[in-house]
Design a protein around this motif. Sequence first.
Motif, PDB file in Angstrom:
ATOM      1  N   MET A  68       0.859  -1.191   0.000  1.00 34.70           N
ATOM      2  CA  MET A  68       0.000   0.000   0.000  1.00 34.70           C
ATOM      3  C   MET A  68       0.893   1.239   0.000  1.00 34.70           C
ATOM      4  O   MET A  68       1.967   1.239   0.579  1.00 34.70           O
ATOM      5  CB  MET A  68      -0.917   0.006   1.214  1.00 34.70           C
ATOM      6  N   ARG A  69       0.412   2.274  -0.656  1.00 31.92           N
ATOM      7  CA  ARG A  69       1.267   3.443  -0.864  1.00 31.92           C
ATOM      8  C   ARG A  69       0.918   4.572   0.095  1.00 31.92           C
ATOM      9  O   ARG A  69      -0.229   4.710   0.530  1.00 31.92           O
ATOM     10  CB  ARG A  69       1.095   3.968  -2.300  1.00 31.92           C
ATOM     11  N   VAL A  70       1.930   5.360   0.369  1.00 29.60           N
ATOM     12  CA  VAL A  70       1.737   6.640   1.046  1.00 29.60           C
ATOM     13  C   VAL A  70       2.157   7.715   0.047  1.00 29.60           C
ATOM     14  O   VAL A  70       3.228   7.621  -0.557  1.00 29.60           O
ATOM     15  CB  VAL A  70       2.582   6.750   2.333  1.00 29.60           C
ATOM     16  N   ASP A  71       1.293   8.687  -0.162  1.00 29.89           N
ATOM     17  CA  ASP A  71       1.569   9.767  -1.119  1.00 29.89           C
ATOM     18  C   ASP A  71       1.758  11.072  -0.363  1.00 29.89           C
ATOM     19  O   ASP A  71       0.923  11.449   0.457  1.00 29.89           O
ATOM     20  CB  ASP A  71       0.409   9.928  -2.102  1.00 29.89           C
ATOM     21  N   VAL A  72       2.852  11.742  -0.681  1.00 31.47           N
ATOM     22  CA  VAL A  72       3.156  13.017  -0.022  1.00 31.47           C
ATOM     23  C   VAL A  72       3.190  14.109  -1.083  1.00 31.47           C
ATOM     24  O   VAL A  72       3.861  13.958  -2.109  1.00 31.47           O
ATOM     25  CB  VAL A  72       4.517  12.943   0.712  1.00 31.47           C
ATOM     26  N   ARG A  73       2.458  15.170  -0.848  1.00 34.75           N
ATOM     27  CA  ARG A  73       2.467  16.319  -1.765  1.00 34.75           C
ATOM     28  C   ARG A  73       2.974  17.548  -1.017  1.00 34.75           C
ATOM     29  O   ARG A  73       2.439  17.892   0.044  1.00 34.75           O
ATOM     30  CB  ARG A  73       1.068  16.573  -2.323  1.00 34.75           C
ATOM     31  N   CYS A  74       3.988  18.190  -1.575  1.00 36.08           N
ATOM     32  CA  CYS A  74       4.545  19.415  -0.970  1.00 36.08           C
ATOM     33  C   CYS A  74       4.211  20.582  -1.887  1.00 36.08           C
ATOM     34  O   CYS A  74       4.420  20.489  -3.106  1.00 36.08           O
ATOM     35  CB  CYS A  74       6.056  19.361  -0.890  1.00 36.08           C
ATOM     36  N   GLN A  75       3.740  21.648  -1.303  1.00 35.58           N
ATOM     37  CA  GLN A  75       3.418  22.844  -2.089  1.00 35.58           C
ATOM     38  C   GLN A  75       3.979  24.074  -1.396  1.00 35.58           C
ATOM     39  O   GLN A  75       3.891  24.198  -0.167  1.00 35.58           O
ATOM     40  CB  GLN A  75       1.909  22.985  -2.242  1.00 35.58           C
ATOM     41  N   TYR A  76       4.524  24.955  -2.213  1.00 37.47           N
ATOM     42  CA  TYR A  76       5.094  26.199  -1.688  1.00 37.47           C
ATOM     43  C   TYR A  76       4.497  27.359  -2.469  1.00 37.47           C
ATOM     44  O   TYR A  76       4.427  27.322  -3.694  1.00 37.47           O
ATOM     45  CB  TYR A  76       6.620  26.179  -1.849  1.00 37.47           C
ATOM     46  N   ASP A  77       4.030  28.387  -1.727  1.00 37.26           N
ATOM     47  CA  ASP A  77       3.394  29.512  -2.430  1.00 37.26           C
ATOM     48  C   ASP A  77       3.839  30.890  -1.896  1.00 37.26           C
ATOM     49  O   ASP A  77       3.059  31.826  -1.917  1.00 37.26           O
ATOM     50  CB  ASP A  77       1.870  29.388  -2.353  1.00 37.26           C
ATOM     51  N   ARG A  78       5.052  30.984  -1.427  1.00 37.03           N
ATOM     52  CA  ARG A  78       5.639  32.199  -0.832  1.00 37.03           C
ATOM     53  C   ARG A  78       5.124  32.463   0.573  1.00 37.03           C
ATOM     54  O   ARG A  78       5.854  32.927   1.421  1.00 37.03           O
ATOM     55  CB  ARG A  78       5.395  33.455  -1.679  1.00 37.03           C
ATOM     56  N   LYS A  79       3.849  32.194   0.807  1.00 38.16           N
ATOM     57  CA  LYS A  79       3.259  32.456   2.120  1.00 38.16           C
ATOM     58  C   LYS A  79       3.480  31.269   3.062  1.00 38.16           C
ATOM     59  O   LYS A  79       3.654  31.441   4.267  1.00 38.16           O
ATOM     60  CB  LYS A  79       1.758  32.693   1.930  1.00 38.16           C
ATOM     61  N   GLN A  80       3.464  30.079   2.505  1.00 35.82           N
ATOM     62  CA  GLN A  80       3.554  28.893   3.359  1.00 35.82           C
ATOM     63  C   GLN A  80       4.027  27.655   2.587  1.00 35.82           C
ATOM     64  O   GLN A  80       3.939  27.603   1.365  1.00 35.82           O
ATOM     65  CB  GLN A  80       2.187  28.586   3.980  1.00 35.82           C
ATOM     66  N   PHE A  81       4.544  26.714   3.363  1.00 34.99           N
ATOM     67  CA  PHE A  81       4.801  25.373   2.857  1.00 34.99           C
ATOM     68  C   PHE A  81       3.678  24.488   3.378  1.00 34.99           C
ATOM     69  O   PHE A  81       3.406  24.477   4.582  1.00 34.99           O
ATOM     70  CB  PHE A  81       6.125  24.823   3.396  1.00 34.99           C
ATOM     71  N   GLN A  82       3.056  23.792   2.471  1.00 31.87           N
ATOM     72  CA  GLN A  82       1.994  22.870   2.885  1.00 31.87           C
ATOM     73  C   GLN A  82       2.378  21.453   2.466  1.00 31.87           C
ATOM     74  O   GLN A  82       2.820  21.235   1.338  1.00 31.87           O
ATOM     75  CB  GLN A  82       0.672  23.242   2.230  1.00 31.87           C
ATOM     76  N   ILE A  83       2.217  20.521   3.378  1.00 32.18           N
ATOM     77  CA  ILE A  83       2.540  19.129   3.081  1.00 32.18           C
ATOM     78  C   ILE A  83       1.316  18.277   3.417  1.00 32.18           C
ATOM     79  O   ILE A  83       0.769  18.397   4.513  1.00 32.18           O
ATOM     80  CB  ILE A  83       3.752  18.648   3.901  1.00 32.18           C
ATOM     81  N   GLU A  84       0.899  17.466   2.463  1.00 31.16           N
ATOM     82  CA  GLU A  84      -0.215  16.547   2.700  1.00 31.16           C
ATOM     83  C   GLU A  84       0.304  15.123   2.622  1.00 31.16           C
ATOM     84  O   GLU A  84       1.028  14.770   1.685  1.00 31.16           O
ATOM     85  CB  GLU A  84      -1.329  16.750   1.679  1.00 31.16           C
ATOM     86  N   ILE A  85      -0.074  14.319   3.601  1.00 34.31           N
ATOM     87  CA  ILE A  85       0.345  12.924   3.662  1.00 34.31           C
ATOM     88  C   ILE A  85      -0.916  12.067   3.555  1.00 34.31           C
ATOM     89  O   ILE A  85      -1.778  12.111   4.427  1.00 34.31           O
ATOM     90  CB  ILE A  85       1.108  12.618   4.974  1.00 34.31           C
ATOM     91  N   GLN A  86      -0.979  11.315   2.478  1.00 31.27           N
ATOM     92  CA  GLN A  86      -2.195  10.555   2.171  1.00 31.27           C
ATOM     93  C   GLN A  86      -1.909   9.060   2.292  1.00 31.27           C
ATOM     94  O   GLN A  86      -0.975   8.554   1.664  1.00 31.27           O
ATOM     95  CB  GLN A  86      -2.620  10.882   0.734  1.00 31.27           C
ATOM     96  N   ASP A  87      -2.706   8.366   3.097  1.00 32.04           N
ATOM     97  CA  ASP A  87      -2.576   6.903   3.095  1.00 32.04           C
ATOM     98  C   ASP A  87      -3.812   6.300   2.435  1.00 32.04           C
ATOM     99  O   ASP A  87      -4.695   7.022   1.970  1.00 32.04           O
ATOM    100  CB  ASP A  87      -2.337   6.355   4.517  1.00 32.04           C
ATOM    101  N   GLN A  88      -3.887   4.971   2.408  1.00 31.85           N
ATOM    102  CA  GLN A  88      -5.004   4.318   1.726  1.00 31.85           C
ATOM    103  C   GLN A  88      -6.122   3.916   2.681  1.00 31.85           C
ATOM    104  O   GLN A  88      -7.098   3.282   2.276  1.00 31.85           O
ATOM    105  CB  GLN A  88      -4.499   3.132   0.903  1.00 31.85           C
ATOM    106  N   GLY A  89      -5.929   4.260   3.943  1.00 32.00           N
ATOM    107  CA  GLY A  89      -7.027   4.201   4.894  1.00 32.00           C
ATOM    108  C   GLY A  89      -7.598   2.852   5.202  1.00 32.00           C
ATOM    109  O   GLY A  89      -8.809   2.689   5.314  1.00 32.00           O
ATOM    110  N   ILE A  90      -6.723   1.826   5.373  1.00 28.22           N
ATOM    111  CA  ILE A  90      -7.230   0.539   5.862  1.00 28.22           C
ATOM    112  C   ILE A  90      -7.906   0.796   7.206  1.00 28.22           C
ATOM    113  O   ILE A  90      -8.957   0.251   7.508  1.00 28.22           O
ATOM    114  CB  ILE A  90      -6.071  -0.466   6.063  1.00 28.22           C
ATOM    115  N   ARG A  91      -7.262   1.646   7.984  1.00 27.53           N
ATOM    116  CA  ARG A  91      -7.827   1.997   9.286  1.00 27.53           C
ATOM    117  C   ARG A  91      -8.042   3.505   9.327  1.00 27.53           C
ATOM    118  O   ARG A  91      -7.077   4.269   9.408  1.00 27.53           O
ATOM    119  CB  ARG A  91      -6.855   1.572  10.390  1.00 27.53           C
TER     120      ARG A  91
END
Lengths: 153, 152
Positions: A68-91
Amino acid sequence: MNINTTLIASMDISFPSELGYEIIVRDAVESFAHRHGFAPERLEDLRTSLCEACINAIEHGNQCVAHMRVDVRCQYDRKQFQIEIQDQGIRPFSPPERPYSIAEKLAGVGTLRGMGLQIIAHLTDESGFLENDERGNCFRMVFYCDLDRTSRY
Amino acid sequence: MSNDTSQNGPLEKVIELRLPSKLGYERVAMDTASSLAKRMGFQDDRIDSLKTAVSEAVTNAIEHGNQHDSAMKVVVLLTARDDELIVSVADQGRKPLSQNCTTKIPHLEEIMEQPDKGGWGIWLIRELMDEVEFTTAPSGGNQVRMVIHLER
């Protein structure tokens, strides 16, 4: 102050649900953040909170099922760094009924496990699970930028 | 990082990195590959070779394959196996690589006459990696597959 919130850069990383890979993801995201002028004094906060969030996704969300995969998305927009960590949610994430504070846990009340989210809350400017994500659990954390700094890009 | 097996054989441990086509991001790919290689047990000199090869491959993808279009992605796949690390770098193929490009041995005199002194990248990759193969990516872009063997 006029703040440009246009997305400057984004990067995605996907990895297997196996403990140890959070270190590689940490190094990748640190490199991304460093390139965009992330405050050096907060890099340790980023590293620690990202590792905690990835371990949660591996251990809890995906129950250590390696394919099962974990997906990480990093975004930067001058104001902030945002990181989202997505799992596949077995639990799916469910908050404890009576969450003990870190101080209580260290004093021996309740288990020492389960401090990750509280540590992340202390180290980030915003954090929490996004609601109603059909793909699984999605944890979002944000670090505000020091606006006096300029990005290298 | 254990060596789990499934009913279909050993599980492939793949990290997928999707980067914007902008110079500077090759550094992120280098750092990620380096981190994985270090944890797999590669020696420092081999990690340096890997970093150089990854940097050249991603820079080629950004500059040539995707023609600096930052909306286009460079996809880096890192596959850890017991005895080797496989790195695949794919672009979206705005400009396909010619066969001549991937096999040509650069001549110092010719390169020194060029304004940018470039043209060493693919040769360097071939020198530094144990296996190198240029193919077309599933997306239709250029793809280079590089393998570095782990000697214990």
